[in-house]
Design a protein around this motif. Structure first.
Motif, PDB file in Angstrom:
ATOM      1  N   ARG A 110      -6.331   9.557   2.074  1.00 49.99           N
ATOM      2  CA  ARG A 110      -6.415   8.245   2.723  1.00 49.99           C
ATOM      3  C   ARG A 110      -7.782   7.619   2.475  1.00 49.99           C
ATOM      4  O   ARG A 110      -7.898   6.422   2.288  1.00 49.99           O
ATOM      5  CB  ARG A 110      -6.140   8.348   4.229  1.00 49.99           C
ATOM      6  CG  ARG A 110      -4.794   8.919   4.600  1.00 49.99           C
ATOM      7  CD  ARG A 110      -4.396   8.546   6.017  1.00 49.99           C
ATOM      8  NE  ARG A 110      -4.022   7.142   6.113  1.00 49.99           N
ATOM      9  CZ  ARG A 110      -2.810   6.664   5.867  1.00 49.99           C
ATOM     10  NH1 ARG A 110      -1.822   7.470   5.558  1.00 49.99           N
ATOM     11  NH2 ARG A 110      -2.571   5.369   5.956  1.00 49.99           N
ATOM     12  N   SER A 146       4.938  10.349   2.350  1.00 52.06           N
ATOM     13  CA  SER A 146       4.617  10.518   3.768  1.00 52.06           C
ATOM     14  C   SER A 146       3.874  11.844   4.013  1.00 52.06           C
ATOM     15  O   SER A 146       3.033  11.923   4.902  1.00 52.06           O
ATOM     16  CB  SER A 146       5.888  10.337   4.581  1.00 52.06           C
ATOM     17  OG  SER A 146       6.045  11.266   5.560  1.00 52.06           O
ATOM     18  N   ARG A 177       1.080  11.866  12.848  1.00 53.53           N
ATOM     19  CA  ARG A 177      -0.050  12.470  12.127  1.00 53.53           C
ATOM     20  C   ARG A 177      -1.361  12.082  12.823  1.00 53.53           C
ATOM     21  O   ARG A 177      -1.444  11.042  13.512  1.00 53.53           O
ATOM     22  CB  ARG A 177      -0.044  12.041  10.655  1.00 53.53           C
ATOM     23  CG  ARG A 177      -0.349  10.593  10.461  1.00 53.53           C
ATOM     24  CD  ARG A 177      -0.436  10.209   8.997  1.00 53.53           C
ATOM     25  NE  ARG A 177      -0.652   8.792   8.895  1.00 53.53           N
ATOM     26  CZ  ARG A 177       0.056   7.958   8.144  1.00 53.53           C
ATOM     27  NH1 ARG A 177       1.037   8.393   7.385  1.00 53.53           N
ATOM     28  NH2 ARG A 177      -0.220   6.672   8.136  1.00 53.53           N
ATOM     29  N   ARG A 210      10.769  10.714   8.614  1.00 51.87           N
ATOM     30  CA  ARG A 210       9.579  10.059   8.051  1.00 51.87           C
ATOM     31  C   ARG A 210       8.838   9.297   9.155  1.00 51.87           C
ATOM     32  O   ARG A 210       7.616   9.367   9.260  1.00 51.87           O
ATOM     33  CB  ARG A 210      10.004   9.115   6.924  1.00 51.87           C
ATOM     34  CG  ARG A 210       8.882   8.654   6.068  1.00 51.87           C
ATOM     35  CD  ARG A 210       9.215   8.776   4.590  1.00 51.87           C
ATOM     36  NE  ARG A 210      10.175   7.807   4.100  1.00 51.87           N
ATOM     37  CZ  ARG A 210       9.843   6.593   3.670  1.00 51.87           C
ATOM     38  NH1 ARG A 210       8.604   6.183   3.718  1.00 51.87           N
ATOM     39  NH2 ARG A 210      10.767   5.794   3.173  1.00 51.87           N
ATOM     40  N   ARG A 268       0.999   0.962   6.887  1.00 47.71           N
ATOM     41  CA  ARG A 268       1.170   1.587   8.208  1.00 47.71           C
ATOM     42  C   ARG A 268      -0.074   1.437   9.086  1.00 47.71           C
ATOM     43  O   ARG A 268       0.009   1.487  10.306  1.00 47.71           O
ATOM     44  CB  ARG A 268       1.458   3.100   8.069  1.00 47.71           C
ATOM     45  CG  ARG A 268       2.668   3.466   7.216  1.00 47.71           C
ATOM     46  CD  ARG A 268       3.956   3.039   7.888  1.00 47.71           C
ATOM     47  NE  ARG A 268       5.151   3.532   7.202  1.00 47.71           N
ATOM     48  CZ  ARG A 268       5.629   3.054   6.067  1.00 47.71           C
ATOM     49  NH1 ARG A 268       5.025   2.057   5.457  1.00 47.71           N
ATOM     50  NH2 ARG A 268       6.744   3.551   5.539  1.00 47.71           N
ATOM     51  N   ASP A 269      -1.240   1.308   8.422  1.00 41.44           N
ATOM     52  CA  ASP A 269      -2.516   1.318   9.160  1.00 41.44           C
ATOM     53  C   ASP A 269      -3.391   0.143   8.762  1.00 41.44           C
ATOM     54  O   ASP A 269      -4.607   0.216   8.866  1.00 41.44           O
ATOM     55  CB  ASP A 269      -3.267   2.624   8.843  1.00 41.44           C
ATOM     56  CG  ASP A 269      -3.585   2.742   7.348  1.00 41.44           C
ATOM     57  OD1 ASP A 269      -2.885   2.104   6.528  1.00 41.44           O
ATOM     58  OD2 ASP A 269      -4.539   3.450   7.002  1.00 41.44           O
ATOM     59  N   ASP A 316       5.003   9.897  10.216  1.00 40.93           N
ATOM     60  CA  ASP A 316       4.025   8.806  10.097  1.00 40.93           C
ATOM     61  C   ASP A 316       3.407   8.452  11.450  1.00 40.93           C
ATOM     62  O   ASP A 316       2.247   8.059  11.528  1.00 40.93           O
ATOM     63  CB  ASP A 316       4.685   7.559   9.474  1.00 40.93           C
ATOM     64  CG  ASP A 316       5.083   7.780   8.008  1.00 40.93           C
ATOM     65  OD1 ASP A 316       4.607   8.778   7.407  1.00 40.93           O
ATOM     66  OD2 ASP A 316       5.877   6.981   7.479  1.00 40.93           O
ATOM     67  N   ARG A 340       3.214   6.529  -2.737  1.00 44.21           N
ATOM     68  CA  ARG A 340       4.384   6.908  -3.546  1.00 44.21           C
ATOM     69  C   ARG A 340       3.955   7.296  -4.957  1.00 44.21           C
ATOM     70  O   ARG A 340       4.469   8.251  -5.539  1.00 44.21           O
ATOM     71  CB  ARG A 340       5.382   5.738  -3.623  1.00 44.21           C
ATOM     72  CG  ARG A 340       6.204   5.545  -2.376  1.00 44.21           C
ATOM     73  CD  ARG A 340       7.070   4.298  -2.487  1.00 44.21           C
ATOM     74  NE  ARG A 340       7.856   4.096  -1.293  1.00 44.21           N
ATOM     75  CZ  ARG A 340       9.094   4.559  -1.107  1.00 44.21           C
ATOM     76  NH1 ARG A 340       9.709   5.204  -2.076  1.00 44.21           N
ATOM     77  NH2 ARG A 340       9.732   4.341   0.027  1.00 44.21           N
ATOM     78  N   ALA A 382       0.337  11.219   2.559  1.00 37.26           N
ATOM     79  CA  ALA A 382      -0.375  10.263   3.405  1.00 37.26           C
ATOM     80  C   ALA A 382      -0.983  10.905   4.656  1.00 37.26           C
ATOM     81  O   ALA A 382      -1.802  10.292   5.328  1.00 37.26           O
ATOM     82  CB  ALA A 382       0.578   9.142   3.818  1.00 37.26           C
ATOM     83  N   THR A 411       0.821  -1.226   0.000  1.00 38.99           N
ATOM     84  CA  THR A 411       0.000   0.000   0.000  1.00 38.99           C
ATOM     85  C   THR A 411       0.850   1.271   0.000  1.00 38.99           C
ATOM     86  O   THR A 411       0.375   2.327  -0.405  1.00 38.99           O
ATOM     87  CB  THR A 411      -0.975   0.029   1.193  1.00 38.99           C
ATOM     88  OG1 THR A 411      -0.239   0.117   2.416  1.00 38.99           O
ATOM     89  CG2 THR A 411      -1.864  -1.197   1.210  1.00 38.99           C
TER      90      THR A 411
HETATM   91  O1   DC Z   1       6.170   1.728   2.817  1.00 44.86           O
HETATM   92  P1   DC Z   1       6.701   2.930   2.024  1.00 44.86           P
HETATM   93  O2   DC Z   1       8.017   3.426   2.498  1.00 44.86           O
HETATM   94  O3   DC Z   1       6.680   2.678   0.567  1.00 44.86           O
HETATM   95  O4   DC Z   1       5.605   4.097   2.328  1.00 44.86           O
HETATM   96  C1   DC Z   1       5.768   5.418   1.886  1.00 44.86           C
HETATM   97  C2   DC Z   1       4.997   6.361   2.783  1.00 44.86           C
HETATM   98  O5   DC Z   1       3.593   6.154   2.577  1.00 44.86           O
HETATM   99  C3   DC Z   1       5.210   6.194   4.275  1.00 44.86           C
HETATM  100  O6   DC Z   1       6.216   7.070   4.771  1.00 44.86           O
HETATM  101  C4   DC Z   1       3.878   6.505   4.881  1.00 44.86           C
HETATM  102  C5   DC Z   1       2.883   6.291   3.789  1.00 44.86           C
HETATM  103  N1   DC Z   1       2.020   5.118   4.005  1.00 44.86           N
HETATM  104  C6   DC Z   1       0.918   5.289   4.821  1.00 44.86           C
HETATM  105  O7   DC Z   1       0.742   6.344   5.417  1.00 44.86           O
HETATM  106  N2   DC Z   1       0.035   4.270   4.978  1.00 44.86           N
HETATM  107  C7   DC Z   1       0.223   3.096   4.374  1.00 44.86           C
HETATM  108  N3   DC Z   1      -0.678   2.113   4.540  1.00 44.86           N
HETATM  109  C8   DC Z   1       1.372   2.901   3.563  1.00 44.86           C
HETATM  110  C9   DC Z   1       2.272   3.925   3.414  1.00 44.86           C
END
Ligand code: DC
Length: 220
Positions: free
Chosen positions: A96, A87, A183, A176, A126-127, A180, A37, A90, A32
């Motif tokens: 989102r 980030s 937020r 970052r 992340r979530d 993350d 990105r 996001a 995700t």
């Molecule tokens: O996993 P990654 O490094 O490719 O993710 C890039 C950014 O995307 C990360 O810093 C936070 C955001 N992200 C998010 O907020 N929620 C997710 N489910 C996946 C990534």
């Protein structure tokens, strides 16, 4: 519901683990982070402002389902610049929300690359365990010391032939993480029922061996 949620900061080994698990148990996999990105990439390359909500939402809404699935295979989005941009993007709740709908549909109806139904879905981000799929029977939360993660990312970028400075990679990872985690909408944090794994001193094989046992106990 056959869903495996994998959350954690960057360079903790989520992608490596997710892809290997998906292959082993015939689940479909979605990275995700690639969605955020992809949006950052689109905005930056069109000269847009990464902090502008209307632009980011419009780019997110313009992504077809097929494009969202394809983003994870695009290597151009894997730079630190787009990770940082992702980030920021996001942290915008309306972005989102657009991506949430797609991720839920994927988790409910996972398909393999050839379009055939998959046995289940693995999502990494992340979530996933807290917001996208709170009902997932397997939730994993990977952590690792920032210095170790920076070293992994540094080597990865060097292998790609990019000229990078270790200290820059580390400070990027730290800022970052802070964004993350702090937020307001869907911050990075483990679900209450997640298995937390510190991968700092583990090889990818060690992590996989622990996780596949755990998965086999919970998903039949
Ligand atoms: O996993 P990654 O490094 O490719 O993710 C890039 C950014 O995307 C990360 O810093 C936070 C955001 N992200 C998010 O907020 N929620 C997710 N489910 C996946 C990534």
């Amino acid at each position: 519901m056959n869903i495996i949620a994998i959350d954690g900061s960057s360079a903790t080994g989520k992608g490596t683990l997710g892809k290997r698990l998906a292959q082993a148990i015939d689940f479909s996999y979605l990275d995700t982070g690639a969605l955020y990105r992809g949006i950052a990439y689109e905005i930056i390359n069109n000269g847009g402002d990464i902090h502008d909500e209307a632009t980011a939402v419009s780019v997110a809404k313009g992504l077809s389902g097929a494009k969202m699935m394809a983003l994870q295979n695009e290597s151009v989005i894997r730079t630190e610049e787009y990770g940082r941009g992702a980030s920021f993007v996001a942290a915008i709740p309306a972005v989102r929300q657009v991506l949430l709908d797609f991720q839920r549909r994927f988790s409910e109806n996972p398909v393999m690359a050839d379009g055939t139904p998959a046995k289940g879905a693995i999502l990494d981000g992340r979530d996933i365990g807290t917001v996208v799929c709170p009902e997932a029977p397997v939730k994993l939360f990977l952590t690792a010391r920032p210095e170790i993660r920076a070293e992994r990312r540094f080597k990865e970028l060097q292998l790609k032939g990019l000229c990078v400075i270790y200290e820059d990679v580390l400070s990027d990872i730290q800022s970052r993480d802070k964004r993350d985690k702090e937020r307001t909408t869907s911050p990075l944090k483990p679900a209450e029922d997640a298995l937390i794994l510190d991968t700092s001193d583990l090889t990818a094989d060690d992590v996989y061996a622990q996780v596949i046992r755990y998965v086999n106990e919970r998903i039949k």
